[in-house]
Scaffold this motif. Structure first.
Motif, PDB file in Angstrom:
ATOM      1  N   LEU A 112       0.812  -1.217   0.000  1.00 30.77           N
ATOM      2  CA  LEU A 112       0.000   0.000   0.000  1.00 30.77           C
ATOM      3  C   LEU A 112       0.850   1.274   0.000  1.00 30.77           C
ATOM      4  O   LEU A 112       0.367   2.340  -0.375  1.00 30.77           O
ATOM      5  N   SER A 113       2.104   1.164   0.391  1.00 32.11           N
ATOM      6  CA  SER A 113       2.983   2.341   0.381  1.00 32.11           C
ATOM      7  C   SER A 113       3.732   2.499  -0.944  1.00 32.11           C
ATOM      8  O   SER A 113       4.408   3.497  -1.159  1.00 32.11           O
ATOM      9  N   SER A 114       3.611   1.545  -1.849  1.00 35.62           N
ATOM     10  CA  SER A 114       4.338   1.587  -3.112  1.00 35.62           C
ATOM     11  C   SER A 114       3.374   1.631  -4.302  1.00 35.62           C
ATOM     12  O   SER A 114       2.751   0.625  -4.656  1.00 35.62           O
ATOM     13  N   GLU A 115       3.269   2.801  -4.912  1.00 37.11           N
ATOM     14  CA  GLU A 115       2.400   2.962  -6.077  1.00 37.11           C
ATOM     15  C   GLU A 115       2.870   2.075  -7.233  1.00 37.11           C
ATOM     16  O   GLU A 115       2.070   1.488  -7.946  1.00 37.11           O
ATOM     17  N   SER A 116       4.179   1.971  -7.392  1.00 37.50           N
ATOM     18  CA  SER A 116       4.753   1.148  -8.463  1.00 37.50           C
ATOM     19  C   SER A 116       4.363  -0.322  -8.293  1.00 37.50           C
ATOM     20  O   SER A 116       3.978  -0.987  -9.262  1.00 37.50           O
ATOM     21  N   LEU A 117       4.432  -0.825  -7.086  1.00 38.06           N
ATOM     22  CA  LEU A 117       4.071  -2.219  -6.810  1.00 38.06           C
ATOM     23  C   LEU A 117       2.578  -2.444  -7.033  1.00 38.06           C
ATOM     24  O   LEU A 117       2.171  -3.472  -7.586  1.00 38.06           O
ATOM     25  N   GLN A 118       1.769  -1.476  -6.632  1.00 38.32           N
ATOM     26  CA  GLN A 118       0.327  -1.585  -6.866  1.00 38.32           C
ATOM     27  C   GLN A 118       0.034  -1.659  -8.364  1.00 38.32           C
ATOM     28  O   GLN A 118      -0.813  -2.456  -8.800  1.00 38.32           O
ATOM     29  N   GLN A 119       0.726  -0.845  -9.169  1.00 37.68           N
ATOM     30  CA  GLN A 119       0.521  -0.856 -10.614  1.00 37.68           C
ATOM     31  C   GLN A 119       0.943  -2.201 -11.219  1.00 37.68           C
ATOM     32  O   GLN A 119       0.271  -2.724 -12.109  1.00 37.68           O
ATOM     33  N   GLN A 120       2.040  -2.767 -10.717  1.00 41.56           N
ATOM     34  CA  GLN A 120       2.484  -4.083 -11.199  1.00 41.56           C
ATOM     35  C   GLN A 120       1.433  -5.147 -10.895  1.00 41.56           C
ATOM     36  O   GLN A 120       1.136  -6.009 -11.738  1.00 41.56           O
ATOM     37  N   LEU A 121       0.894  -5.096  -9.695  1.00 47.67           N
ATOM     38  CA  LEU A 121      -0.120  -6.077  -9.298  1.00 47.67           C
ATOM     39  C   LEU A 121      -1.404  -5.890 -10.110  1.00 47.67           C
ATOM     40  O   LEU A 121      -2.045  -6.870 -10.504  1.00 47.67           O
ATOM     41  N   LEU A 122      -1.800  -4.648 -10.373  1.00 49.61           N
ATOM     42  CA  LEU A 122      -2.986  -4.393 -11.195  1.00 49.61           C
ATOM     43  C   LEU A 122      -2.779  -4.903 -12.617  1.00 49.61           C
ATOM     44  O   LEU A 122      -3.680  -5.506 -13.208  1.00 49.61           O
ATOM     45  N   HIS A 123      -1.605  -4.663 -13.161  1.00 49.36           N
ATOM     46  CA  HIS A 123      -1.301  -5.155 -14.501  1.00 49.36           C
ATOM     47  C   HIS A 123      -1.365  -6.692 -14.541  1.00 49.36           C
ATOM     48  O   HIS A 123      -1.923  -7.285 -15.472  1.00 49.36           O
ATOM     49  N   MET A 124      -0.822  -7.320 -13.506  1.00 47.10           N
ATOM     50  CA  MET A 124      -0.858  -8.778 -13.413  1.00 47.10           C
ATOM     51  C   MET A 124      -2.313  -9.273 -13.313  1.00 47.10           C
ATOM     52  O   MET A 124      -2.681 -10.266 -13.934  1.00 47.10           O
ATOM     53  N   LEU A 125      -3.147  -8.560 -12.549  1.00 46.98           N
ATOM     54  CA  LEU A 125      -4.556  -8.936 -12.417  1.00 46.98           C
ATOM     55  C   LEU A 125      -5.280  -8.837 -13.758  1.00 46.98           C
ATOM     56  O   LEU A 125      -6.031  -9.743 -14.139  1.00 46.98           O
ATOM     57  N   LYS A 126      -5.065  -7.739 -14.483  1.00 51.45           N
ATOM     58  CA  LYS A 126      -5.704  -7.564 -15.791  1.00 51.45           C
ATOM     59  C   LYS A 126      -5.297  -8.701 -16.726  1.00 51.45           C
ATOM     60  O   LYS A 126      -6.129  -9.269 -17.434  1.00 51.45           O
ATOM     61  N   ASP A 127      -4.016  -9.024 -16.712  1.00 46.07           N
ATOM     62  CA  ASP A 127      -3.497 -10.109 -17.538  1.00 46.07           C
ATOM     63  C   ASP A 127      -4.134 -11.449 -17.143  1.00 46.07           C
ATOM     64  O   ASP A 127      -4.517 -12.253 -17.991  1.00 46.07           O
ATOM     65  N   PHE A 128      -4.278 -11.673 -15.838  1.00 41.58           N
ATOM     66  CA  PHE A 128      -4.892 -12.900 -15.323  1.00 41.58           C
ATOM     67  C   PHE A 128      -6.352 -12.998 -15.775  1.00 41.58           C
ATOM     68  O   PHE A 128      -6.802 -14.056 -16.212  1.00 41.58           O
ATOM     69  N   PHE A 129      -7.087 -11.895 -15.676  1.00 44.26           N
ATOM     70  CA  PHE A 129      -8.489 -11.912 -16.102  1.00 44.26           C
ATOM     71  C   PHE A 129      -8.608 -12.255 -17.579  1.00 44.26           C
ATOM     72  O   PHE A 129      -9.466 -13.037 -17.974  1.00 44.26           O
ATOM     73  N   GLU A 130      -7.744 -11.667 -18.404  1.00 36.03           N
ATOM     74  CA  GLU A 130      -7.829 -11.880 -19.842  1.00 36.03           C
ATOM     75  C   GLU A 130      -7.374 -13.279 -20.263  1.00 36.03           C
ATOM     76  O   GLU A 130      -8.032 -13.938 -21.058  1.00 36.03           O
ATOM     77  N   LYS A 131      -6.249 -13.734 -19.713  1.00 33.88           N
ATOM     78  CA  LYS A 131      -5.677 -15.000 -20.179  1.00 33.88           C
ATOM     79  C   LYS A 131      -6.224 -16.225 -19.455  1.00 33.88           C
ATOM     80  O   LYS A 131      -6.461 -17.251 -20.067  1.00 33.88           O
ATOM     81  N   GLU A 132      -6.392 -16.139 -18.169  1.00 37.14           N
ATOM     82  CA  GLU A 132      -6.833 -17.301 -17.391  1.00 37.14           C
ATOM     83  C   GLU A 132      -8.355 -17.430 -17.336  1.00 37.14           C
ATOM     84  O   GLU A 132      -8.894 -18.518 -17.419  1.00 37.14           O
ATOM     85  N   LEU A 133      -9.037 -16.294 -17.148  1.00 40.70           N
ATOM     86  CA  LEU A 133     -10.494 -16.333 -16.982  1.00 40.70           C
ATOM     87  C   LEU A 133     -11.248 -16.025 -18.269  1.00 40.70           C
ATOM     88  O   LEU A 133     -12.470 -16.102 -18.297  1.00 40.70           O
ATOM     89  N   LYS A 134     -10.501 -15.627 -19.304  1.00 37.98           N
ATOM     90  CA  LYS A 134     -11.110 -15.304 -20.608  1.00 37.98           C
ATOM     91  C   LYS A 134     -12.140 -14.176 -20.503  1.00 37.98           C
ATOM     92  O   LYS A 134     -13.135 -14.162 -21.217  1.00 37.98           O
ATOM     93  N   ILE A 135     -11.895 -13.260 -19.582  1.00 34.76           N
ATOM     94  CA  ILE A 135     -12.725 -12.053 -19.482  1.00 34.76           C
ATOM     95  C   ILE A 135     -12.047 -11.004 -20.350  1.00 34.76           C
ATOM     96  O   ILE A 135     -10.896 -10.654 -20.095  1.00 34.76           O
ATOM     97  N   PRO A 136     -12.740 -10.530 -21.389  1.00 37.04           N
ATOM     98  CA  PRO A 136     -12.069  -9.722 -22.394  1.00 37.04           C
ATOM     99  C   PRO A 136     -11.449  -8.413 -21.908  1.00 37.04           C
ATOM    100  O   PRO A 136     -10.470  -7.967 -22.467  1.00 37.04           O
ATOM    101  N   SER A 137     -11.996  -7.783 -20.906  1.00 37.22           N
ATOM    102  CA  SER A 137     -11.397  -6.521 -20.506  1.00 37.22           C
ATOM    103  C   SER A 137     -11.600  -6.221 -19.029  1.00 37.22           C
ATOM    104  O   SER A 137     -12.603  -6.557 -18.441  1.00 37.22           O
TER     105      SER A 137
END
Length: 141
Positions: A112-137
């Motif tokens: 929570l104190s690192s904006e950069s780490l939060q952005q990395q985790l959000l990017h990873m989540l978006k990628d997970f939704f698209e590739k693993e769960l087949k949720i388009p966006s």
């Protein structure tokens, strides 16, 4: 005590809520199904003109039903199976290399104190939704 899968899931829910991450789904098949059903019913009730009227009304209803629906990413995360949660946990572990040496409080404070780490985790989540769960966006508010 080391960080558990549940701890990581709660953290990801917290970050996705904080950043307003939502997933966008479409109910395309429901719209097509309603158009066909209405055309069929119209045909049974009024013959060929009924097919036309039923098709138009069913098409309009189908278009309305198939428009985008947004759900909070945290809701989707809470509905994941144990295997999917484990995959996500391993992806977080790849980003946060020293995850095993932290406890939940340390992890939460650090992320929570690192904006950069939060952005990395959000990017990873978006990628997970698209590739693993087949949720388009997945979008941020």
């Amino acid at each position: 005590m080391p960080v558990s899968v549940d701890d990581v899931m709660k953290l990801l829910c917290s970050i996705s809520n904080k950043k307003g991450l939502e997933v966008v789904t479409k109910g395309q098949w429901r719209g097509v199904m309603h158009a066909g059903i209405c055309a069929g019913i119209g045909g049974l009730l009024a013959g060929p003109p009924g097919i036309a009227v039923g098709g138009v009304l069913g098409g309009l209803m189908g278009a309305w039903m198939s428009k985008e629906k947004r759900r909070p990413a945290s809701q989707v995360l809470k509905e994941l199976s144990g295997a999917q949660q484990m995959k996500l946990f391993n992806k977080v572990k790849a980003i946060i290399c020293n995850l095993d040496s932290m406890n939940n409080k340390q992890l939460t404070e650090w992320v929570l104190s690192s904006e950069s780490l939060q952005q990395q985790l959000l990017h990873m989540l978006k990628d997970f939704f698209e590739k693993e769960l087949k949720i388009p966006s997945a979008v941020q508010k």
